[in-house]
Write a protein that holds these residues in place. Structure first.
Motif: not given
Length: 606
Positions: A408-437
């Motif tokens: 757990d941690f606190r910043v100013g008057n904001i307290i944030t609790f931990a969570n031992d049930r967290l799972g992995a976060e994922t990202v699925t992505a597509v990219e298109l690019g072009a390169r010139g000189d």
């Protein structure tokens, strides 16, 4: 570590690596040396000359000139709480843990317990170049590389460099780096000492009796022994900082032994890296009274952790059309609780024709009762005329850290609790690019699932309560455009722009992610060295409910290096020339970033 010692003593290549590396060479995108133009990844390489002429006082501030690179918040590592110093790329960060893997010569710099980065461990005098890969790279690097990879490459040729500087806010700095050859061996020593009085974090009209300047100091030292490509490095880092009130402090001590090398094997090249270390982390938290007139201690945390890891991969050409790579990685971190991870990966770069290559890679990671597959398919088309075209699709992930699961941690008057049930976060992505000189452009669409964010549970005038949770879904889509031009042989300019529409599934924008960012640089290298740079960021929100906006800002910085004797330059830097007010966070009191600051120094380089 026995493998590393074996490499050091029996490497078949006793000669040092080349004394310079072209800006067209990189090692991070494919874990092997590859020409920058031959990788389909969206990538930026900062040369030693660009690093030396940066007005920034810290490495993370220097990297902010790369569009899309930010820490979780807008503040510098000079004054930011260490837990907010994780890297965000392309708007996929919703908490202080880094969504990019940060390496130095292939060894991770991300805090194994919390995922953030201690940027003071990196000395700019020691750097040959910096490579930034934007976009997921979990197929090769596993957890932590969900948003990209930042790699610092050290100088290997014989060198001696030193710098002394002092400036506003009672800032002093001293650095030295030396590489000394002896026959087939080389020894390298690095030392960096930094101390600043900092600035008051709270906006002037909200300050109270408890507010004071957020000061920090650190010492970073290491010594390494090299033979050919093999090396062993012993490093030490000690940091102490005040977080803006009398009772809020941080102290960190890190000790690490690491190393690695290359060994020809079965017609290919076996590359290994290994590390082990321990860390002591101390932090206090407080509650601020009405009118910021009083403060009371609410918690103390004294965390000790140990970590170890190793990665080994083998690469070789297969015929004339394939370059294959395969490897394994093991990591272990312990701090009361324990987290062990194992990953195995493989990649094939196929040359379909002289102008067309296809890269296919996959990695499997397992930890606790979870596992993840990270595939990637990328295409690069380089016609004899016209711009090169790229396309890629991939899946990347990040496992929760012990910090997110249990602290757990606190910043100013904001307290944030931990969570031992967290799972992995994922990202699925597509990219298109072009390169010139001169121009590069990339379009990206990133769908995020189970993103770990600090979710608001309740709001009262006295306390805001949050908890780390896996948010159902999020999305970041946008475009990045960059260009660089030589106006004259001595004068170069570059510019970049990033649009990132990063939102949760409920339509709220992801905290600390602006929709628009832009940067520009002008650099002169002649009888003297001069650089002018600017960056602009649109407004962003500090919270998941989008109730706490942070205004847009524009910052300009300048650097001048003037030779006063052989190999000695007088340097002058000014940051935030126009003294722009940079809103960093709302807790709910607004805090601010670096005001105008200057430094003057002497630099020796050989």
């Amino acid at each position: 570590m026995l493998f590393l010692a074996w490499l050091l003593l029996f490497s078949d290549d006793p000669s040092p690596p080349p004394s310079s590396v072209s800006d067209t060479i990189t090692v991070t995108a494919t874990r092997t040396e590859t020409r920058l133009g031959d990788t389909p990844s969206s990538m930026v390489v900062l040369s030693r000359e660009e690093i030396a002429s940066s007005p920034a006082a810290t490495v993370d501030e220097m990297l902010r000139q790369v569009p899309g690179f930010t820490l979780f918040r807008r503040s510098s590592s000079r004054v930011a709480n260490p837990t907010t110093q994780g890297v965000t790329l392309r708007g996929i960060g919703a908490s202080g843990a880094s969504r990019a893997l940060v390496l130095e010569d292939g060894i991770p710099l991300n805090d194994p317990f919390g995922g953030w980065v201690y940027w003071g461990r990196v000395s700019t005098l020691a750097l040959q170049r910096v490579e930034i890969v934007r976009g997921g790279a979990s197929e090769l690097y596993g957890s932590g590389a969900m948003g990209g990879v930042v790699q610092f490459i050290r100088r290997q040729e014989p060198a001696l460099a030193a710098e002394l500087a002092a400036g506003s806010q009672s800032t002093t700095a001293a650095s030295a780096y030396a590489v000394v050859p002896r026959g087939d061996w080389r020894a390298a020593v690095s030392l960096d000492v930094f101390d600043t009085g900092g600035h008051v974090l709270v906006v002037p009209d909200a300050r109270g009796a408890v507010d004071r300047a957020a000061d920090s100091e650190h010492v970073a030292a290491d010594v390494s022994l090299h033979r050919g490509t093999a090396f062993l490095r012993l490093s030490y880092f000690d940091e102490a900082r005040n977080n803006g009130t009398p009772l809020q402090v941080n102290e960190t001590t890190i000790r690490q032994l690491g190393g690695g090398g290359d060994l020809p094997l079965f017609g290919g090249l076996l590359t290994g890296r290994g590390w082990l270390g321990d860390q002591e982390y101390y932090q206090t938290f407080s509650a601020i009274g009405a009118g910021r007139a009083s403060e009371r201690l609410t918690a103390e945390q004294d965390i000790e952790s140990t970590n170890a890891g190793s990665t080994i991969h083998w690469a070789r050409a297969a015929g004339t059309s394939h370059a294959i790579l395969a490897g394994v990685e093991i990591r272990d971190v312990s701090s009361g609780q324990r987290q062990r991870t194992f990953g195995a990966f493989a990649e094939d770069v196929m040359l379909v024709s002289p102008s067309l290559s296809v890269t296919a890679g996959v990695r499997f990671d397992v930890w606790e009762n979870e596992d993840q597959w990270s595939p990637r398919l990328a295409v690069l088309y380089r016609p004899s005329r016209g711009p090169a075209l790229t396309a890629s699709a991939y899946r990347a992930f990040r496992a929760p850290t012990l910090n997110e699961l249990h602290r757990d941690f606190r910043v100013g008057n904001i307290i944030t609790f931990a969570n031992d049930r967290l799972g992995a976060e994922t990202v699925t992505a597509v990219e298109l690019g072009a390169r010139g000189d001169h121009l590069r452009a990339t379009l990206f669409w990133m769908e995020m699932d189970a993103l770990i964010a600090n979710v608001t549970l309740s709001v009262t005038p006295e306390l805001i309560t949050r908890q780390r949770q896996n948010v159902a879904r999020g999305r970041s889509r946008g475009a990045e455009v960059e260009g660089e031009w030589s106006i004259t042989p001595s004068l170069r300019t570059s510019a970049g722009y990033l649009f990132a529409d990063a939102v949760f599934s409920n339509g709220n924008r992801i905290p600390q992610v602006p929709r628009h960012q832009a940067t520009a640089q002008l650099r002169y290298q002649g009888a003297l060295t001069a650089a002018l740079q600017g960056r602009w960021s649109a407004m962003q929100f500090d919270d998941d409910l989008n109730l706490l906006p942070l205004r847009s800002y524009f910052v300009a910085d300048a650097f001048v290096g003037y030779p006063v004797a052989e190999r000695i330059d007088l340097t002058f830097s000014v940051e935030n020339i126009f003294n722009e007010l940079i809103e960093v966070s709302a807790t709910p009191v607004t805090t601010v970033g670096q005001p105008r600051a200057f430094r003057i120094g002497l630099r020796y380089a050989r």
